[in-house]
Design an enzyme around this catalytic site. Structure first.
Site, mmCIF file in Angstrom:
data_model
loop_
_atom_site.group_PDB
_atom_site.id
_atom_site.type_symbol
_atom_site.label_atom_id
_atom_site.label_comp_id
_atom_site.label_asym_id
_atom_site.label_seq_id
_atom_site.Cartn_x
_atom_site.Cartn_y
_atom_site.Cartn_z
ATOM 1 N N ASP A 256 45.357 71.113 28.178
ATOM 2 C CA ASP A 256 46.340 70.082 28.520
ATOM 3 C C ASP A 256 47.236 70.623 29.625
ATOM 4 O OD1 ASP A 256 47.859 67.683 28.364
ATOM 5 O OD2 ASP A 256 49.311 68.651 27.058
ATOM 6 N N SER A 257 47.963 69.716 30.279
ATOM 7 C CA SER A 257 48.935 70.159 31.278
ATOM 8 C C SER A 257 50.075 70.947 30.631
ATOM 9 C CB SER A 257 49.507 68.954 32.011
ATOM 10 O OG SER A 257 50.158 68.094 31.097
ATOM 11 N N GLU B 225 60.478 65.734 25.703
ATOM 12 C CA GLU B 225 60.749 67.131 26.047
ATOM 13 C C GLU B 225 62.227 67.472 25.942
ATOM 14 O OE1 GLU B 225 58.462 67.950 29.598
ATOM 15 O OE2 GLU B 225 56.675 68.152 28.350
ATOM 16 N N CYS C 265 44.276 65.779 27.287
ATOM 17 C CA CYS C 265 45.284 65.302 28.234
ATOM 18 C C CYS C 265 44.766 63.987 28.788
ATOM 19 C CB CYS C 265 45.430 66.333 29.354
ATOM 20 S SG CYS C 265 46.469 65.794 30.738
ATOM 21 N N CYS D 117 48.906 58.792 25.772
ATOM 22 C CA CYS D 117 49.484 60.051 26.244
ATOM 23 C C CYS D 117 49.732 60.906 25.009
ATOM 24 C CB CYS D 117 50.794 59.801 26.991
ATOM 25 S SG CYS D 117 51.704 61.309 27.397
ATOM 26 N N HIS E 202 51.845 63.011 24.286
ATOM 27 C CA HIS E 202 53.235 63.192 23.845
ATOM 28 C C HIS E 202 53.675 62.074 22.890
ATOM 29 C CE1 HIS E 202 53.753 66.126 27.054
ATOM 30 N NE2 HIS E 202 54.982 66.356 26.648
#
Lengths: 270, 270
Positions: B10-11, B150, B73, B185, B187
């Site tokens: 993943d990034s 985040e 991702c 996504c 996240h």
């Protein structure tokens, strides 16, 4: 004698607010702007990574012929100024010291709040610079403000609510009376209206774009080209970006306040 | 015979939600997780840049001994699945097709809203995948949701307000009655509570972490190691990150739902 060539560097678009201030003060120079858009943002990354990227960018601008380097990125200045200066043969100007100077000049009660990215705050570069000017300084990381600017929510109720949350935390515990708010990130001048509404009424907003441009202009006064009174031509601009050139043109114009005609894509790895 | 080694990429940290789902379904494997934290986020970058980064990451995991690659991702899957598969000798599983399958299975009126990063939406990978399953699909870019996660504002009024703004725009113009919300996504599963409150009441939330893990588990059933009924050991985990290892440990635990003991810093440029 060629006109002086000023290299301006940022992780992305924010540094264009510094370029805009430079164009107003020193319209007769050539400018190379480098936006490291393929690796942005720097503000959430470690000092080692930011220093490595910043030195690569500085070397690139030097190879392209810059006579002076402006680090138009608070995070890169805060975390890597010494590394950049050590790796570069041309004069280097960052945004932290000019910003701190401007805030010290603006504050009457020597109490300053600085808002910035997480990485800039963790470096305490602003606190050190402000304390060297005799200021009391409180730093506050505002990680959501850059994404809000990049979403285009410049004058949006959510942005104002987020700004209020951050600023209420900042203007407390001995800093209720701080009279100066230093915008320690080149994205934040775009949020001036929102920040003015969210900050206590008595507070003066200071950003480092204009003060950095003044420091560069001062150094340029003694440059032989300007000192000799050469007839100046309109500023010549060249833009480089590590991610999509198209996207840079589209978003960058917003920060620069004028259209961006041509952007060259570069890959620092090659 | 060594136990199979699954490379997960993943990034940054979001892919750890996929790793978490894999650990539940396939506890007897070895895992290499690579987070390209020095260059995150991918979601706002161009297809060329994302493909270049993703292929580098895939090659790295292959060199470390991965027998299978999971692109955990959405942006990398959406923009670079073909490039990654072409550059890799091991089987590759992405998150888009499993996510689309799960949404198609969940939807009763064949109308699905997908929320994702800007880059994923611009690629229309989900729309194509969902339409191939006979669904009507509306894609909506939500660039602020990743920064909000985040910042740790997981269950925060601002996050709910932002989610409402995006979802109100998505569930309109022929999609008022869409009955499935696909979280495109990695996240977003952390925002499940907020998204459930912000979405229309009749909507089912689907994420691709669990469905991707099921696709991998299916492929693993035929792996000689598992087919031969080898006694399984507890999963062995190894983590790599391109930015600070310390930061990866600290933030990653949140996504994985368990402590991360050791992270190796790698620089893909070397």
């Amino acid at each position: 004698m060629p006109s002086p060539c000023i290299g301006v560097f940022d992780s992305g678009f924010g540094g264009l607010t510094v370029l805009k201030a430079l164009l107003e003060l020193i319209p007769g120079a050539d400018y190379l702007y480098f936006g490291d858009t393929a690796r942005l943002p720097y503000g959430s990354k470690s000092a080692e990574t930011v220093a490595k990227y910043a030195v690569e960018a500085s070397n690139f601008l030097q190879r392209q012929g810059a006579h002076m380097l402006v680090i138009a990125c608070n995070t890169a200045t805060a975390l890597a100024f010494d590394e950049i200066e050590a790796a570069t043969r041309i004069p280097v100007v960052g945004v932290v010291e000019p910003g701190a100077q401007a805030a010290a000049a603006a504050s009457e009660n020597e109490s300053v709040v600085v808002i910035a990215t997480e990485a800039t705050v963790n470096s305490h570069a602003y606190q050190k610079a402000l304390e060297a000017h005799g200021m009391d300084a409180r730093e506050m990381a505002c990680p959501l403000l850059v994404p809000l600017v990049e979403e285009g929510w410049i004058d949006h109720p959510v942005t104002e609510q987020v700004a209020r949350i951050y600023l209420e935390k900042a203007f407390t515990d001995g800093f209720q009376a701080a009279d100066t708010l230093l915008l320690g990130c080149t994205h934040y001048p775009l949020l001036e209206a929102v920040l003015r509404r969210a900050a206590p009424e008595h507070v003066t907003l200071v950003d480092s774009a204009a003060s950095t441009a003044r420091v560069v202009a001062q150094q340029m006064q003694t440059h032989p080209y300007f000192a000799a009174g050469h007839p100046t031509h309109p500023a010549r601009l060249k833009f480089y970006a590590t991610d999509s050139a198209e996207k840079f043109k589209r978003l960058g114009a917003h920060f620069l306040g004028q259209p961006i005609e041509q952007v060259e894509h570069v890959d620092l790895k090659e």
